[in-house]
Each structure stands twice: as structure tokens, then as C-alpha cells.
Design a protein around this motif. Structure first.
Motif, PDB file in Angstrom:
ATOM      1  N   ASN A  68     135.898  48.876   9.048  1.00  0.00           N
ATOM      2  CA  ASN A  68     136.989  49.416   9.855  1.00  0.00           C
ATOM      3  C   ASN A  68     138.349  49.380   9.177  1.00  0.00           C
ATOM      4  O   ASN A  68     139.309  49.946   9.703  1.00  0.00           O
ATOM      5  N   SER A 126     141.655  54.644  12.981  1.00  0.00           N
ATOM      6  CA  SER A 126     142.772  55.461  13.476  1.00  0.00           C
ATOM      7  C   SER A 126     143.432  56.292  12.385  1.00  0.00           C
ATOM      8  O   SER A 126     144.328  57.095  12.678  1.00  0.00           O
ATOM      9  N   ASP A 166     143.910  51.331   8.319  1.00  0.00           N
ATOM     10  CA  ASP A 166     142.978  51.346   9.445  1.00  0.00           C
ATOM     11  C   ASP A 166     142.094  52.574   9.305  1.00  0.00           C
ATOM     12  O   ASP A 166     142.550  53.715   9.444  1.00  0.00           O
ATOM     13  N   THR A 187     141.145  39.161   9.331  1.00  0.00           N
ATOM     14  CA  THR A 187     140.893  39.899  10.565  1.00  0.00           C
ATOM     15  C   THR A 187     141.994  40.941  10.700  1.00  0.00           C
ATOM     16  O   THR A 187     143.137  40.712  10.291  1.00  0.00           O
ATOM     17  N   PHE A 188     141.659  42.084  11.289  1.00  0.00           N
ATOM     18  CA  PHE A 188     142.554  43.243  11.239  1.00  0.00           C
ATOM     19  C   PHE A 188     142.706  43.844  12.622  1.00  0.00           C
ATOM     20  O   PHE A 188     141.717  44.121  13.302  1.00  0.00           O
ATOM     21  N   GLU A 189     143.969  44.028  13.044  1.00  0.00           N
ATOM     22  CA  GLU A 189     144.256  44.640  14.338  1.00  0.00           C
ATOM     23  C   GLU A 189     145.648  45.242  14.308  1.00  0.00           C
ATOM     24  O   GLU A 189     146.612  44.580  13.903  1.00  0.00           O
ATOM     25  N   ASN A 190     145.760  46.507  14.708  1.00  0.00           N
ATOM     26  CA  ASN A 190     147.044  47.222  14.735  1.00  0.00           C
ATOM     27  C   ASN A 190     147.740  47.179  13.377  1.00  0.00           C
ATOM     28  O   ASN A 190     148.959  46.953  13.297  1.00  0.00           O
ATOM     29  N   ASN A 191     146.961  47.373  12.330  1.00  0.00           N
ATOM     30  CA  ASN A 191     147.453  47.367  10.947  1.00  0.00           C
ATOM     31  C   ASN A 191     147.970  46.010  10.491  1.00  0.00           C
ATOM     32  O   ASN A 191     148.600  45.902   9.435  1.00  0.00           O
ATOM     33  N   TYR A 233     152.988  42.117   8.676  1.00  0.00           N
ATOM     34  CA  TYR A 233     151.745  42.872   8.575  1.00  0.00           C
ATOM     35  C   TYR A 233     150.724  42.179   7.681  1.00  0.00           C
ATOM     36  O   TYR A 233     149.589  42.647   7.571  1.00  0.00           O
ATOM     37  N   ASN A 290     147.074  42.375   9.097  1.00  0.00           N
ATOM     38  CA  ASN A 290     146.026  41.578   8.455  1.00  0.00           C
ATOM     39  C   ASN A 290     146.378  40.104   8.596  1.00  0.00           C
ATOM     40  O   ASN A 290     147.462  39.674   8.204  1.00  0.00           O
ATOM     41  N   THR A 291     145.460  39.323   9.168  1.00  0.00           N
ATOM     42  CA  THR A 291     145.662  37.884   9.335  1.00  0.00           C
ATOM     43  C   THR A 291     144.626  37.137   8.519  1.00  0.00           C
ATOM     44  O   THR A 291     143.417  37.310   8.725  1.00  0.00           O
TER      45      THR A 291
END
Length: 526
Positions: free
Chosen positions: A491, A25, A22, A354-358, A306, A360-361
Motif C-alpha cells: 500500500n 490514493s 500512498d 506503519t503508514f497512514e495519511n502519508n 511525515y 510514516n511512523t
């Protein structure tokens, strides 16, 4: 009557490593691990040909197979913040599954007395595949504390496919031929899956991840072609009409997606014989690629929380227009096919991260167009009786255009691949096969993918006049078939590396009755 039965065992490891970073952060998750797919499989085939008379033949065959799978895995995680190690943990998986499957094929062929190529053929082909699978995932902290929960997954998967086909070929004379036919495909799938989290000493079902996905697709095709074959020049024109009726449904949440569309697919091919050793062919065809089941199925794997891959029930099919100019040449003991082609594809299906809270989807979407122009070479050379060399080469330059989530994905790229296979007949009924492959790196909407080269070697020995065949092969001899990909976004940054390593197969095949035994390939019966 004929029969075939067999059994086998495979153990397939896969090694994976990755980085999820990320950039906002300054946090990072690093993974490395190995997972196995151990399989035992058994199959039997029965069939019969019934010659009603000299013009009518009926063939019925069927196959049943049963597979037992065991998939242990272990993945190590490390969490970083501003390059400082925060925590480490280990995630283990124990997965067991049984897969019963069967298939049948019924064919009827009628030849007419006026011409041996005047034929009516009818067929029915069906298959069934089931999977009863259970998985348990446990997390153990080795440094610091973790929030990841233990989980379990249960899957009941059923898939049935049936194809009914009728074809009629009528030669009017030595030059003109008419072919017509119809085909009806039915594909029905149910994937009932349940996810549970371990909380306060008990398993609690996760309602957000539990559902029953059903997939029902029917495709009716009606087609016809007419052809003219002269001494030097020939032409073949055809038209296919297809109606697709597709329905997907997440039963628990009542989220459905129904599609019904009709398409026309024309084709036109012409050929010209320069002489007995050289000819040219020019062709055009329109094609469709329907999303595969796993591209539509929203079920996700829990092996790595993850790095998640999931399907998209709202995918549309791809459509392609293909143009091709081919030359076929024979020189002494060599044959060469060379083609120049151009393909234009719309609604291209590509995975997007797509990436959120480390986390990866990866999910497939329809994104823009792809125009690809390239050259393909295929050749065969038999310099001496006991040596045969085959090879192919493909190079293409492509242009991608598309927009997704307000991001422009326009870019150009190139990709090429090559393969060379040598078959050598040795004394004492030994045979040796060498296979070398290369796949170049390429850019996609989602990532930059690295290239790799690898080699396979196989040897075969016939015994008792071919009734017994012993075979051994070594796939990826140098353990060089390594896939790597990198994704750079504003990001986040992703890196993935995976390979299976060297894979050795040994098999024995024995033939009863007439004919030689088949060679064991190391694969399951499909």
C-alpha cells in the motif's frame, strides 16, 4: 592528583531527502532539508590516587561538563496527487538546549601478599545527564494551502546511572584461578515533555502528545569463573545470574509496563597453543541485549511530521547464543586473528514502518529470530618502524524468520564490512593517520539499505616535547558516507536519503605537569 579541563565547539549539519507515496490514493509527499546541531561544551576532571600502603590503593575521580546546543533546521515539502503538484510549504525549527552532566568513580584495590594476582576490587561509578530543551516549529505555505499547524515542544530530561561492583580473584597456583563477583546497576530516567499547537493566536497544549515518561531499571548480577592454564591447553568456564527489574510509566495517562525476570548466562572457552606463534580458541557464551532507553521512550520528534520515530515501552530483550572458533597467528612482523562464528538471536528488535495519511511512523518491535554465520579477520602489520597498518574484515550470512501483523518476514541476506587504518610517523614529530571504511548494503525487516564507503584523514604535531599537541582531522573526505533506504509494501512506498558531509576538526591540547598532552578528538566528553 590529576586534572583535565577543556572546551570546544562543533557544528554538525545533516542533509535529508525523502519520498512518502500512498499507492492506494496515488498521493505523495516529498521532502528535502538540512538541520544543524551546533554545540559548545566545557568540561573539567579532577582525581586523586591515595596509596594507603603498598597493598591498598584508593582512587577517586570526577568530571563535570556543560553543553549548550542550538539546532536550527529547514525542511521543504511538496504534496502531489496523481503526479500533479498540489501544494508546497517550508517547515523551520529553532531548538535550544542546555545539558549539564557529571560523573564520579571510586575504586578500591587490595592486593594480597601471597600472589600479585590475588586481588580484591570494589568500585562505585555514577553519572548524571540533564537536558532542558525548547523547540518551536513554524510552517509557511509557498504554493497552495496547508493544514499543518505551528507547534512547540518543551522537554525536561533527567537520567541517573549508578553501578556498584565487587570482584575477587584468587589464584590457587600457576594453573588454577577462581574469579567471583557481583554487580548492581541502577538506571533512573524522567522525560517530561509537552507539545502545544498554535491555534487562534495562542498556544494550546496537545493532551494526546504530552506526558511524563519514567524509566526505572535495576539489574543485579552474580557471577563466577574458574580457569585452568597449562603449557599448551587451557579452559575457562563461567556462569552469570542476572535479575532485571524494569518499570516504565506514562504518568499523565497512568500507562505502565513492569518487567521482572531472572536469567542464567553460561560461558565456556578453551584454548590450545600449537607453538609460540600460533594458537586456537573455541568458545560459547549466552548474552542478553536489553532495549535502550530511546527504544522504550514513546516520545516522538516533531522535526518532520511525515516521518516520525517513536519508542515502544513494551519491548522485550534479545537473547543470543554465540559460538566462535578463533585462530591467532604471528608471522614475522604481522599478526592475524581469524574467527568463524555462529550466533542465534531470539526476540530480535527491529524498526517497522506503519503508514497512514502519508505519515510514516517507525517503531521498534520484537520480531522473530536471526541466525547469523560469518567470518571475521583482524590483522596488524608493521613493515618498518614508522609505518603501522591495521585492518579488519567481517562477512556474515543471515536468516531472518518472523511474523508481524499477519505479515511473514522470512528472508535470507548477507552483509559485510571492512576497515583499513595506516599510521605513519613523519619527521619533526608529525604523525599521519589514514582510515578507509566500507559498509555493504543489507536487507532488514523494514527496508533495503544501501552500502557506502568513506575515508578519514588526520594529522598531529607535537611541540615542546609533547606538552602541546596540535591536531587536525577531516572526516568523510569525499562526502561519500551517504545512507539510503527503500521500503516497498503493498500500500505504500518509502525512500530516505541522508548524509552529514565533510567534517573538519582542529584542536589544541596542552599538558601540565608530568606526561604528554592528550590529542583532541573533536568530540564531547562522554
Amino acid at each position: 592528583m590529576f586534572t583535565q579541563f577543556g572546551l570546544g565547539r562543533r557544528s554538525l549539519p545533516r542533509y535529508d531527502a525523502g519520498i512518502n507515496r500512498d499507492l492506494v490514493s496515488q498521493s505523495e509527499i516529498r521532502t528535502d532539508g538540512v538541520n544543524y546541531r551546533n554545540e559548545k561544551f566545557y568540561n573539567i576532571t579532577l582525581g586523586t590516587d591515595y596509596h594507603i600502603n603498598e597493598l591498598n590503593v584508593l582512587t577517586l575521580s570526577g568530571n563535570f561538563a556543560y553543553e549548550v546546543e542550538d539546532q536550527p533546521s529547514e525542511t521543504n515539502y511538496s504534496s502531489y496527487k496523481n503526479d500533479a503538484l498540489i501544494s508546497q510549504w517550508k517547515r523551520t525549527e529553532i531548538t535550544e538546549a542546555t545539558n549539564p552532566k557529571w560523573q564520579y568513580e571510586l575504586n578500591y584495590e587490595r592486593q594480597f601478599k601471597d600472589n600479585e594476582k590475588h586481588v580484591l576490587m570494589a568500585s562505585a561509578i555514577g553519572s548524571f545527564f540533564g537536558k532542558d530543551q525548547s523547540s518551536v516549529f513554524r510552517n509557511v505555505a509557498t504554493l497552495g494551502t496547508i493544514d499543518d499547524k505551528d507547534q512547540q515542544a518543551n522537554t525536561d530530561f533527567l537520567e541517573a546511572n549508578n553501578t556498584f561492583k565487587l570482584d575477587y580473584t584468587k589464584p590457587f597456583n600457576d594453573r588454577f584461578t577462581l574469579e567471583t563477583g557481583a554487580q548492581y546497576l541502577l538506571n533512573e530516567v524522567g522525560n517530561d515533555y509537552a507539545i502545544s499547537d498554535y491555534e487562534d493566536g495562542q498556544w494550546i497544549e496537545n493532551a494526546e502528545l504530552t506526558n511524563n515518561f519514567t524509566f526505572d531499571q535495576k539489574v543485579l548480577g552474580v557471577y563466577g569463573t574458574g580457569s585452568y592454564e597449562g603449557d599448551q591447553w587451557g579452559v575457562k568456564a563461567g556462569l552469570r545470574m542476572e535479575n532485571t527489574d524494569l518499570a516504565t510509566l506514562l504518568e499523565t495517562t497512568s500507562v505502565g509496563n513492569n518487567r521482572n525476570y531472572t536469567n542464567l548466562f553460561p560461558s565456556l572457552h578453551t584454548s590450545y597453543k600449537i607453538n609460540k606463534d600460533a594458537s586456537l580458541q573455541l568458545g560459547y557464551s549466552r548474552r542478553i541485549y536489553r532495549p535502550r532507553l530511546w527504544e522504550l521512550n514513546p516520545f516522538l520528534s516533531l522535526r518532520d511530521n511525515y516521518n516520525i520515530s517513536t519508542g515502544n515501552p513494551e519491548l522485550n530483550p534479545e537473547y543470543s547464543d554465540s559460538y566462535e572458533l578463533t585462530g591467532i597467528f604471528k608471522v614475522a612482523k604481522a599478526t592475524l586473528n581469524s574467527s568463524i562464528y555462529h550466533r542465534y538471536t531470539t526476540s530480535v528488535i527491529e524498526d517497522v514502518s506503519t503508514f497512514e495519511n502519508n505519515v510514516n511512523t517507525n517503531k521498534p518491535y520484537n520480531i522473530g529470530t536471526r541466525a547469523s554465520t560469518g567470518i571475521e579477520l583482524n590483522g596488524k602489520y608493521d613493515p618498518i618502524r614508522w609505518l603501522s597498518i591495521n585492518g579488519d574484515f567481517n562477512f556474515n550470512f543471515f536468516k531472518r524468520k518472523g511474523v508481524f501483523l499477519d505479515r511473514n518476514f522470512d528472508f535470507n541476506g548477507r552483509q559485510w564490512s571492512g576497515r583499513v587504518t595506516s599510521k605513519i610517523d613523519l619527521p619533526a614529530d608529525f604523525a599521519l593517520e589514514l582510515n578507509g571504511n566500507y559498509q555493504s548494503g543489507f536487507e532488514s525487516v523494514n527496508a533495503i539499505n544501501s552500502g557506502f564507503a568513506y575515508m578519514d584523514i588526520g594529522v598531529r604535531k607535537k611541540l615542546f616535547k609533547g606538552k602541546l599537541v596540535a591536531s587536525m582531522s577531516v572526516n568523510d573526505v569525499f562526502e561519500s558516507r551517504i545512507s539510503e533506504s527503500e521500503t516497498n509494501r503493498e500500500n505504500f512506498y518509502l525512500y530516505n536519503r541522508g548524509y552529514r558531509g565533510r567534517f573538519i576538526t582542529f584542536g589544541l591540547s596542552f599538558g601540565f605537569g608530568k606526561g604528554e598532552a592528550m590529542t583532541y578528538s573533536g568530540g564531547r566528553r562522554r
